[in-house]
Design an enzyme around this catalytic site. Structure first.
Site, mmCIF file in Angstrom:
data_model
loop_
_atom_site.group_PDB
_atom_site.id
_atom_site.type_symbol
_atom_site.label_atom_id
_atom_site.label_comp_id
_atom_site.label_asym_id
_atom_site.label_seq_id
_atom_site.Cartn_x
_atom_site.Cartn_y
_atom_site.Cartn_z
ATOM 1 N N GLY A 244 0.817 -1.208 0.000
ATOM 2 C CA GLY A 244 0.000 0.000 0.000
ATOM 3 C C GLY A 244 0.848 1.253 0.000
ATOM 4 N N PHE A 245 1.653 1.417 1.045
ATOM 5 C CA PHE A 245 2.567 2.558 1.200
ATOM 6 C C PHE A 245 1.828 3.893 1.248
ATOM 7 C CE2 PHE A 245 4.682 -0.580 -1.709
ATOM 8 C CZ PHE A 245 5.368 -1.253 -0.722
ATOM 9 N N GLY A 471 0.879 -5.884 4.540
ATOM 10 C CA GLY A 471 2.167 -6.553 4.425
ATOM 11 C C GLY A 471 3.090 -6.238 5.574
ATOM 12 N N ARG A 636 8.887 -0.297 22.246
ATOM 13 C CA ARG A 636 8.884 -1.753 22.365
ATOM 14 C C ARG A 636 8.663 -2.394 20.994
ATOM 15 N NH1 ARG A 636 4.829 -4.991 26.504
ATOM 16 N NH2 ARG A 636 6.104 -6.877 26.779
ATOM 17 N N PRO A 640 10.722 -8.651 16.455
ATOM 18 C CA PRO A 640 11.944 -8.177 15.792
ATOM 19 C C PRO A 640 12.084 -8.671 14.354
ATOM 20 C CG PRO A 640 12.430 -8.985 18.002
ATOM 21 C CD PRO A 640 11.016 -9.370 17.711
ATOM 22 N N GLN A 646 10.393 -4.566 7.978
ATOM 23 C CA GLN A 646 9.909 -3.219 7.696
ATOM 24 C C GLN A 646 11.061 -2.256 7.442
ATOM 25 O OE1 GLN A 646 6.333 -1.490 8.190
ATOM 26 N NE2 GLN A 646 6.456 -3.290 6.902
ATOM 27 N N GLY A 710 5.795 2.345 16.827
ATOM 28 C CA GLY A 710 5.572 2.160 15.392
ATOM 29 C C GLY A 710 6.861 2.192 14.612
ATOM 30 N N GLU A 713 7.275 3.913 9.251
ATOM 31 C CA GLU A 713 7.778 5.098 8.562
ATOM 32 C C GLU A 713 9.212 5.467 8.915
ATOM 33 O OE1 GLU A 713 3.624 6.195 7.214
ATOM 34 O OE2 GLU A 713 4.342 5.326 9.065
#
Length: 746
Positions: A244-245, A471, A636, A640, A646, A710, A713
């Site tokens: 998506g991005f 994803g 947190r 991993p 990501q 998060g 990004e």
């Protein structure tokens, strides 16, 4: 005693991996519903003007063609603009497909052919005759800088960046200075899966809509408002998304067309876009930036000025936070920030991974490198001297900030201390070697999300929420959180998502899904735990008679007393004793919504530091990125393994932005010319070498209960700038216009 149901923080393979590998995972264009028709979109060859004639006689004569939809025969649906506004629509008037004869941008959809087969619909589209009256278009941003304006405040949701102090005074106080213009061209998301909507007609205006989207509820409310349908009539489903991005944050026009055709024909209809048509809607906007920095004799910043002009469409004011990060990331009393928009004859830009920050960090981090050289300091030392321990932009303390650890651990892993500062001073045989660095900052936020947890009589836990997985690993980390919360083996937990019949969740974007849905999973499981304890107390089980929820723990499929782990009861036995097939509970979003209304007490962000090595052929000026170390502080880390994936993808994207990626506009036609995978250049395997990802330890009990910030990004930020800075270190050539192609170095 070992807890075998301890999953949070453990590298866990994707629970949805087998479905994807075996091909059982279905995407929007793969649902073979009965009696299906196929739609093919016809796109405008001009960038501005109007349609003067449509001749569909030959198309309609083809056996198997069911209908030709154009602005001439599409019914009038919702009248007001607000009906077409989705959850993340910018200010202005949203685009309405097939609304009238006006052409607003190149590749605008002008017709939909619906036929018995995709091949027939595609052929029919090729012979549809449309005549246009062309008007002069404007697509060149550099020609419209003087016309740029500050976006409207208030109802558009735009908040102007906050300046502070007096930049003019800070500039004069500085003993070393840098000033420069920076630019990058438009970029398109280009996920592997192209946009498609399969609408299953169930009769009586009832639809199952399989849509490519990053938010099923956003697509549903758009459809409901435009077509006047109820939630029961329009069910939207998106179980798997092939990337998506940000491209799926807004409903794209194929959704409108597929629903419209299905309602008109009372048949199931699928509309799929081509790769070329993937360049006919949102993109990262072309952005021009000006940065000026000044430092005192000790290298401390005395003034920072960051100004940006970005493109938007003629019909919407798309805004990003491009320059605001400059006022947060570094310590400086005098900061001047500005942001303007220029209207062009293009489709509205759209959030694209790390929107705003990806553009702003390129200019800021290259400028910081230039300033370090002007101040006679190592780029890492310069950043450390200007480290911000307090958010001056928001006038708030940080909930946590481990950027110093990112600098230290990243530099140590990379071997930064071996760097010689002079450009061109490092070599590997004939190749010039350059080492550069950059960094970034991204918001850590949390949105209201509802989750239902259900435990059946066999001891299987089903946790559900209408979020998406584009994803990123949502299926997996939510399964981990739920398994640990209820003390069950991961094989005994199923996480269900991507359906508007499930509890409501926000769009998947902004790096907030893990925090928003993850904490809600814990809350729902806690409520289920309370229900299980109450049921156990009704049973002939004296162990839990006077126990409170804080007195018990859920582990290894049992509920146990914390004070005596030998005293426990199997969870499935509790459900069976209830006489019900399952016991379930749902969290409440009231507290989250109330917290969002309160002024923040802390500045909450994730950070990273990136170190890059390039090797440059001095004769051909070909650039190879041979090593990258990306050290990330994101609170947190739930998994991993998926988190590393990501960041790896982010690094590849950053390299792409630095060296290859741009949507090339031919301003004579107002059209992106490289609208395919062959000419829209992105890295291939041979372009990518060693990438090390470090997650520095960062505990944060203020950002949210799970301490999640998060990861989607922040890993992208600083990479492109670090590549540019490494190229300067290797060659002595400072390039401020990205991508850095060979011609800019020769």
């Amino acid at each position: 005693m070992s807890l075998i149901t301890d999953y949070i923080g453990k590298p866990t393979s994707r629970v949805d991996g087998p479905a994807k590998v075996l091909g059982t995972a279905k995407y929007a264009a793969e649902f073979n519903v009965p009696n299906l028709l196929y739609g093919y979109v016809v796109s405008s060859p001009i960038a501005k003007g109007k349609i003067t004639k449509i001749d569909s006689e030959k198309v309609r004569a083809l056996p198997g063609v069911q209908e030709v939809f154009t602005h001439e025969n599409v019914p009038n649906y919702a009248f007001l603009d607000r009906s077409y506004k989705d959850d993340v629509a910018p200010g202005g008037s949203p685009f309405r497909p097939l609304h009238d004869a006006e052409i607003k941008y190149s590749l605008q959809p002008v017709a939909l052919i619906v036929a018995d087969t995709f091949e027939l619909a595609r052929y029919a589209a090729s012979i549809l005759h449309i005549e246009y009256e062309e008007a002069a278009h404007e697509t060149e941003l550099t020609k419209h800088i003087d016309e740029a304006y500050e976006p409207g405040r208030g109802k558009t949701g735009y908040k102007p960046p906050k300046s502070r102090g007096n930049f003019g005074r800070g500039w004069k106080e500085g003993v070393a200075h840098m000033e420069g213009q920076f630019s990058h061209h438009a970029q398109h998301h280009n996920p592997m899966e192209m946009f498609a909507s399969t609408v299953e007609w169930l009769g009586d205006k009832k639809l199952n809509i399989y849509d490519k989207t990053q938010g099923v509820f956003n697509s549903q409310q758009y459809v409901n408002k435009v077509f006047g349908l109820s939630k029961d009539q329009a069910r939207v489903i998106s179980k798997y998304t092939g990337g998506g991005f940000g491209s799926g944050l807004r409903p794209q026009y194929q959704l409108f067309m597929a629903v419209m055709a299905s309602l008109q024909l009372e048949r199931s209809v699928r509309v799929s876009l081509t790769r070329q048509q993937m360049f006919s809607f949102g993109h990262r906007p072309e952005t021009l930036q000006h940065v000026a920095l000044a430092t005192a004799a000790d290298g401390s910043l005395t003034g920072m000025n960051h100004f940006a002009v970005a493109e938007t469409s003629q019909f919407e004011d798309f805004t990003e936070n491009v320059v605001g990060w400059t006022g947060t990331l570094y310590d400086c009393k005098n900061v001047k920030l500005g942001y303007r928009l220029a209207k062009l004859d293009v489709f509205s830009p759209l959030d694209m991974r790390a929107p705003g920050a990806a553009s702003g960090s390129i200019a800021l981090e290259i400028a910081m490198d230039e300033m370090a050289y002007a101040a006679g300091l190592d780029p890492l030392e310069f950043r450390i001297r200007n480290y911000s321990d307090f958010d001056q932009a928001q006038n708030l303390p940080y909930s946590s900030k481990a950027l110093r650890k990112c600098y230290a651990e990243g530099a140590a892993k990379f071997g930064w201390e071996q760097r010689t500062p002079e450009p061109g001073s490092m070599r590997d045989g004939n190749l010039l070697v350059g080492w550069g660095m950059g960094g970034g900052i991204w918001d850590a936020s949390k949105q209201p999300a509802v989750v239902k947890a259900s435990l059946d009589a066999d001891g299987h836990l089903t946790v559900s929420s209408g979020t998406n997985d584009i994803g990123t690993g949502t299926y997996t980390i939510m399964t981990q959180i739920a398994a640990e919360s209820m003390g069950l083996p991961i094989e005994a937990v199923t996480f269900v998502l991507g359906d508007t019949t499930l509890p409501e969740s926000p769009l998947q974007g902004g790096s907030w899904t893990a925090a928003s849905v993850g904490n809600s999973v814990v809350e729902a499981c806690n409520k289920l735990g309370e229900a299980l304890l109450k049921q156990a107390q009704k049973m002939d089980h004296a162990t839990f008679k006077d126990a409170k929820i804080d007195d018990v723990q859920f582990v290894n499929g049992q509920m146990r007393l914390r004070t005596d782990l030998t005293q426990g009861i199997v969870l499935r036995d509790i459900v069976q004793a209830s006489g019900e097939p399952k016991m379930e509970a749902e969290n409440s979003t009231v507290l989250t919504k109330l917290e969002m209304l309160k002024p923040p007490k802390y500045s909450m962000h994730a950070h990273n530091a990136v170190f890059v090595e390039v090797k440059v052929d001095p004769d051909l000026m070909t650039v190879h990125v041979t090593r990258v170390v990306n050290a990330v502080a994101a609170g947190r880390i739930i998994n991993p393994k998926t988190a590393r994936s990501q960041v790896l993808g982010s690094v590849v994207w950053g390299i792409s932005s630095a060296l290859m990626e741009e949507s090339v506009m031919d301003h004579r036609f107002g059209r992106y010319m490289n609208h395919n995978y062959a000419e829209y250049h992105v890295p291939v395997n041979a372009d990518i070498h060693d990438i090390d990802v470090i997650f520095v330890n960062e505990e944060d009990d203020k950002v949210n209960p799970l301490g999640i910030k998060g990861i989607g990004e922040v890993g992208l930020l600083g990479v492109a700038a670090a590549v540019a800075n490494a190229i300067y270190h290797a060659t002595g050539k400072r390039v401020r216009d990205l991508p850095i192609t060979i011609d800019k170095l020769l």
